[in-house]
Design a protein around this motif. Sequence first.
Motif, PDB file in Angstrom:
ATOM      1  N   GLY A   4     -52.190 -59.281 -38.902  1.00 34.64           N
ATOM      2  CA  GLY A   4     -53.592 -59.674 -38.759  1.00 34.64           C
ATOM      3  C   GLY A   4     -54.277 -58.536 -38.021  1.00 34.64           C
ATOM      4  O   GLY A   4     -53.639 -57.845 -37.229  1.00 34.64           O
ATOM      5  N   ASP A   5     -55.567 -58.330 -38.249  1.00 31.28           N
ATOM      6  CA  ASP A   5     -56.261 -57.168 -37.674  1.00 31.28           C
ATOM      7  C   ASP A   5     -57.753 -57.435 -37.682  1.00 31.28           C
ATOM      8  O   ASP A   5     -58.370 -57.358 -38.748  1.00 31.28           O
ATOM      9  N   HIS A   6     -58.328 -57.780 -36.514  1.00 31.69           N
ATOM     10  CA  HIS A   6     -59.796 -57.829 -36.511  1.00 31.69           C
ATOM     11  C   HIS A   6     -60.414 -57.489 -35.172  1.00 31.69           C
ATOM     12  O   HIS A   6     -59.718 -57.280 -34.187  1.00 31.69           O
ATOM     13  N   ALA A   7     -61.729 -57.427 -35.188  1.00 32.03           N
ATOM     14  CA  ALA A   7     -62.452 -56.805 -34.074  1.00 32.03           C
ATOM     15  C   ALA A   7     -63.771 -57.518 -33.806  1.00 32.03           C
ATOM     16  O   ALA A   7     -64.360 -58.132 -34.707  1.00 32.03           O
ATOM     17  N   PHE A  26     -67.454 -54.995 -36.004  1.00 30.70           N
ATOM     18  CA  PHE A  26     -66.975 -56.362 -36.253  1.00 30.70           C
ATOM     19  C   PHE A  26     -66.076 -56.329 -37.483  1.00 30.70           C
ATOM     20  O   PHE A  26     -66.393 -55.652 -38.467  1.00 30.70           O
ATOM     21  N   GLU A  27     -64.973 -57.081 -37.419  1.00 29.85           N
ATOM     22  CA  GLU A  27     -63.979 -57.038 -38.502  1.00 29.85           C
ATOM     23  C   GLU A  27     -63.407 -58.427 -38.751  1.00 29.85           C
ATOM     24  O   GLU A  27     -63.147 -59.173 -37.813  1.00 29.85           O
ATOM     25  N   HIS A  28     -63.232 -58.748 -40.041  1.00 26.64           N
ATOM     26  CA  HIS A  28     -62.536 -59.972 -40.443  1.00 26.64           C
ATOM     27  C   HIS A  28     -61.455 -59.630 -41.463  1.00 26.64           C
ATOM     28  O   HIS A  28     -61.504 -58.579 -42.109  1.00 26.64           O
ATOM     29  N   ILE A  87     -63.621 -54.519 -29.161  1.00 28.21           N
ATOM     30  CA  ILE A  87     -62.185 -54.752 -29.027  1.00 28.21           C
ATOM     31  C   ILE A  87     -61.589 -54.990 -30.407  1.00 28.21           C
ATOM     32  O   ILE A  87     -61.990 -55.916 -31.120  1.00 28.21           O
ATOM     33  N   ASP A  88     -60.634 -54.158 -30.765  1.00 26.90           N
ATOM     34  CA  ASP A  88     -59.925 -54.292 -32.028  1.00 26.90           C
ATOM     35  C   ASP A  88     -58.492 -54.671 -31.701  1.00 26.90           C
ATOM     36  O   ASP A  88     -57.876 -54.074 -30.810  1.00 26.90           O
ATOM     37  N   CYS A  89     -57.980 -55.699 -32.401  1.00 25.73           N
ATOM     38  CA  CYS A  89     -56.673 -56.256 -32.043  1.00 25.73           C
ATOM     39  C   CYS A  89     -55.848 -56.509 -33.298  1.00 25.73           C
ATOM     40  O   CYS A  89     -56.378 -56.963 -34.319  1.00 25.73           O
ATOM     41  N   GLY A  93     -49.885 -55.552 -32.926  1.00 24.51           N
ATOM     42  CA  GLY A  93     -49.861 -54.788 -34.179  1.00 24.51           C
ATOM     43  C   GLY A  93     -50.166 -53.307 -34.022  1.00 24.51           C
ATOM     44  O   GLY A  93     -49.761 -52.504 -34.852  1.00 24.51           O
ATOM     45  N   PHE A  94     -50.893 -52.962 -32.966  1.00 23.04           N
ATOM     46  CA  PHE A  94     -51.295 -51.556 -32.801  1.00 23.04           C
ATOM     47  C   PHE A  94     -50.333 -50.782 -31.916  1.00 23.04           C
ATOM     48  O   PHE A  94     -50.230 -49.558 -32.040  1.00 23.04           O
ATOM     49  N   LEU A  95     -49.668 -51.480 -30.996  1.00 27.61           N
ATOM     50  CA  LEU A  95     -48.790 -50.818 -30.024  1.00 27.61           C
ATOM     51  C   LEU A  95     -47.702 -50.023 -30.756  1.00 27.61           C
ATOM     52  O   LEU A  95     -46.871 -50.590 -31.458  1.00 27.61           O
ATOM     53  N   ILE A  98     -62.445 -56.118 -43.762  1.00 29.83           N
ATOM     54  CA  ILE A  98     -63.774 -55.504 -43.874  1.00 29.83           C
ATOM     55  C   ILE A  98     -64.272 -55.297 -42.453  1.00 29.83           C
ATOM     56  O   ILE A  98     -64.187 -56.214 -41.621  1.00 29.83           O
ATOM     57  N   GLU A  99     -64.758 -54.082 -42.130  1.00 35.19           N
ATOM     58  CA  GLU A  99     -65.045 -53.777 -40.731  1.00 35.19           C
ATOM     59  C   GLU A  99     -66.162 -52.753 -40.544  1.00 35.19           C
ATOM     60  O   GLU A  99     -65.902 -51.585 -40.289  1.00 35.19           O
ATOM     61  N   PRO A 100     -67.417 -53.223 -40.680  1.00 36.24           N
ATOM     62  CA  PRO A 100     -68.524 -52.296 -40.443  1.00 36.24           C
ATOM     63  C   PRO A 100     -68.503 -51.703 -39.034  1.00 36.24           C
ATOM     64  O   PRO A 100     -68.309 -52.422 -38.053  1.00 36.24           O
TER      65      PRO A 100
HETATM   66 MG    MG Z   1     -59.020 -53.497 -36.673  1.00 35.13          MG
END
Ligand code: MG
Length: 280
Positions: A104-107, A231-233, A93-95, A56-58, A200-202
Amino acid sequence: MIHIKTREEIELIRESALIVSKTLGMLASEIKPGVNTLYLDSLAETFIRDHGAIPGFLGLYDFPNTLCMSPNYQVVHGIPNGNPLQEGDIISIDCGALKNGFYGDHAYTFAVGETSKEIQRLLEVTRTSLYIGIAQFKANNRVGDVGYAIQKFTEDAGYGVVRELVGHGLGKVMHEEPEMPNYGRRGRGKKFTEGMVVAIEPMINMGTKNIKQLKDGWTILTADGKPSAHFEHNIAIINGSPEILSTFDYIHEVLGIETDEELPFKTTTINGNLENLSKG
Ligand code: MG
Ligand code: MG
């Protein structure tokens, strides 16, 4: 404008989110002293493509890699490189993954080998703050309720809350409205409604909340050189309540961490019906 998702669309986001969750779980068993982040990045890219998705980030905003890899005092948006991880480091690590047109996007911030008690506390407080924020993401609450809850908990622990980078709506576009700051005032900002999906990603600093950016145009660092955790969900509002579409279960299985912190926000399939355990 905020894009409200149908149940079908939420399931597609869940599918992409779970590919990210599994990717992070795969990485959990590869992270150790001596391994470099470029190698981990290549593992993640292969894993995501093998699961029928696209990183998703590439290429997103011209980001050069699959993973944002931010060690130690890097907050977010670090670029993978050939430097080996060292015992006692942390690595955020964020992916992201894109499948069926939805992201999808979490860390997760991982410890490399044994870390100090001080750093373990930073990781635990930041991870806990994520769930404290998620609990406020429910129908008729507002953006400021989530931000306030995260800010209160982490500042009470003595930490700095990054202001310049925030969570976001999630769907066909990686960064949708609304912005989801990790600070704020109760009862302020956009109102939450059924079918909203957000990340949500503090991003929580051990020291000052202030940040700076490297000349690479990406990497965000703490201004004082102290460590930072992230951290992200991905969460949807279903039947008025927050439901986590992503999971750290794959990571925690590898790391041997036992926790039921996701349980109040989880769906399980009971007799073929979707049952939201957060209700009641
Ligand atoms: Mg992220
Ligand atoms: Mg995000």
